[in-house]
Scaffold this motif. Structure first.
Motif, PDB file in Angstrom:
ATOM      1  N   SER A  87       1.046  -1.142  -0.042  1.00  0.00           N
ATOM      2  CA  SER A  87       0.161  -0.016  -0.165  1.00  0.00           C
ATOM      3  C   SER A  87       0.939   1.246  -0.106  1.00  0.00           C
ATOM      4  N   LYS A  88       2.144   1.084   0.580  1.00  0.00           N
ATOM      5  CA  LYS A  88       2.987   2.357   0.669  1.00  0.00           C
ATOM      6  C   LYS A  88       3.747   2.395  -0.712  1.00  0.00           C
ATOM      7  N   CYS A  90       2.358   1.214  -3.760  1.00  0.00           N
ATOM      8  CA  CYS A  90       1.350   1.731  -4.652  1.00  0.00           C
ATOM      9  C   CYS A  90       0.124   2.279  -3.960  1.00  0.00           C
ATOM     10  N   PRO A  91       0.122   3.379  -3.391  1.00  0.00           N
ATOM     11  CA  PRO A  91      -1.093   3.804  -2.639  1.00  0.00           C
ATOM     12  C   PRO A  91      -2.311   3.824  -3.461  1.00  0.00           C
ATOM     13  N   ASP A  95      -5.305   0.093  -0.699  1.00  0.00           N
ATOM     14  CA  ASP A  95      -5.701   0.580   0.471  1.00  0.00           C
ATOM     15  C   ASP A  95      -5.632  -0.176   1.513  1.00  0.00           C
ATOM     16  N   SER A  98      -1.845   1.902   7.794  1.00  0.00           N
ATOM     17  CA  SER A  98      -0.334   2.040   8.178  1.00  0.00           C
ATOM     18  C   SER A  98      -0.458   1.200   9.446  1.00  0.00           C
TER      19      SER A  98
END
Length: 360
Positions: A87-88, A90-91, A95, A98
């Motif tokens: 997710s970091k 490919c934001p 989704d 963190s």
């Protein structure tokens, strides 16, 4: 052409072409296809997970159900970290919240984690002793415990029709136990684990609502902390139960196919949370429960076909009573929720009308 003419022409063009994509309704065929695919994915993941766990737990050479459950929790924690990393990276594509370990959050979720451990352990032990065919009936008392605990813990009463549905489920459960006993395939140990698993499922739902604010209402954070706590608590448990000895004596411990199946079981366990949320998102909680009931029916039929066993009419009747009672309970609760939602609207309309009448 002046500015006012340009503005009028733009407004007319938007009106006739409906250029705002957010206002366009999704075609029925496309939406129906999406729903069908999501439901099919939920059925596939859920049924595959049950059969895969049964395969792992039914291994005669390895009697280590707690270790198998522990390993699946470890896989879930690992997948949470992988999803967090992706997710970091490919934001826009993934989704995922963190993940930063907070000891305070872990401590507050600990009571839920203890219930969670009981739920998945007793669930797997029930599956180990009764098999997939009787699994639906053996684990059918969750709804009954929901009603009992709602009254005892939350002081919430239940309608007569909902209690009647619970009576049908209880009748189906006892008939199923009776038929398994007559067939000579009943395991009272499996039945006990099934009842305990049902109780833990109900407690899990209550504690989940209680601790959800601790993780800001995020189900993935809750899953992460739950599985992390469970992974730590499971270690002394399977050591005390002597499962390390069983593991060391297992001939296929170094085989890649065994660990491949173990990892796959963990992936399915992680994925079931995602596809459950996905099905609720694309349909509704009521439809999700109906889909789950139908899935249990299909699962039972597949298990009987797979084992090539012959069942009596009363055995099938017990399953239909359990599934029918569960479906009816879901339907009754859905109607009651709709009435609760409509009542405030009716009250507001009546009060508004009274004000208008008074003004006249």
């Amino acid at each position: 052409m002046n500015r006012s003419q340009l503005k009028r022409s733009r407004i007319l063009r938007m009106a006739f072409t409906d250029s705002n994509p957010s206002e366009k309704e999704e075609p029925f065929i496309l939406r129906a296809t999406k729903i069908a695919l999501v439901v099919a994915l939920y059925w596939f993941i859920s049924i595959s997970m049950v059969f895969l766990n049964n395969y792992l737990l039914d291994n005669k050479d390895l009697d280590a159900p707690v270790f198998i459950t522990f390993f699946q929790c470890v896989v879930s924690v690992g997948l949470c970290w992988i999803m967090n990393f992706v997710s970091k990276l490919c934001p826009g594509f993934v989704d995922f919240p963190s993940l930063k370990f907070d000891f305070r959050v872990s401590r507050e979720i600990l009571p839920l984690s203890v219930v969670f451990i009981g739920m998945i352990t007793f669930n797997n032990l029930c599956l180990k002793y009764v098999g997939v065919a009787f699994y639906t009936v053996g684990r059918s008392l969750s709804t009954v415990f929901n009603v009992v605990l709602s009254y005892v813990v939350l002081k919430q009463t239940t309608s007569f029709y909902a209690v009647l549905c619970c009576g049908v489920i209880l009748g189906g459960f006892w008939l199923g136990v009776d038929q398994e006993s007559i067939a000579g395939s009943l395991s009272w140990t499996g039945v006990l684990f099934g009842v305990l698993a049902s109780l833990c499922v109900s407690l899990n739902a209550i504690y989940t609502k209680k601790v959800m604010p601790v993780v800001d209402g995020n189900i993935w954070k809750l899953s992460y902390y739950n599985n992390l706590n469970a992974s730590v608590l499971f270690i002394p448990l399977f050591i005390i139960l002597g499962e390390l000895k069983s593991l060391s004596a297992f001939s296929r411990l170094t085989h890649l196919d065994f660990w491949g199946m173990m990892i796959l079981g963990g992936i399915f366990g992680f994925a079931i949370g995602y596809v459950t949320g996905l099905q609720i998102k694309f349909t509704s909680p009521l439809t999700h429960n109906v889909s789950g009931t139908a899935k249990s029916c299909a699962q039972t039929v597949l298990a009987v076909i797979f084992s090539a066993s012959s069942k009596t009419m009363l055995w099938w009747t017990s399953n239909m009573m359990v599934l029918g009672g569960s479906f009816a309970y879901t339907w009754v609760k859905g109607l009651e929720m709709k009435k609760v939602e409509v009542a405030p609207e009716t009250q507001n309309t009546s009060s508004q009308k009274s004000k208008e009448d008074a003004a006249v």
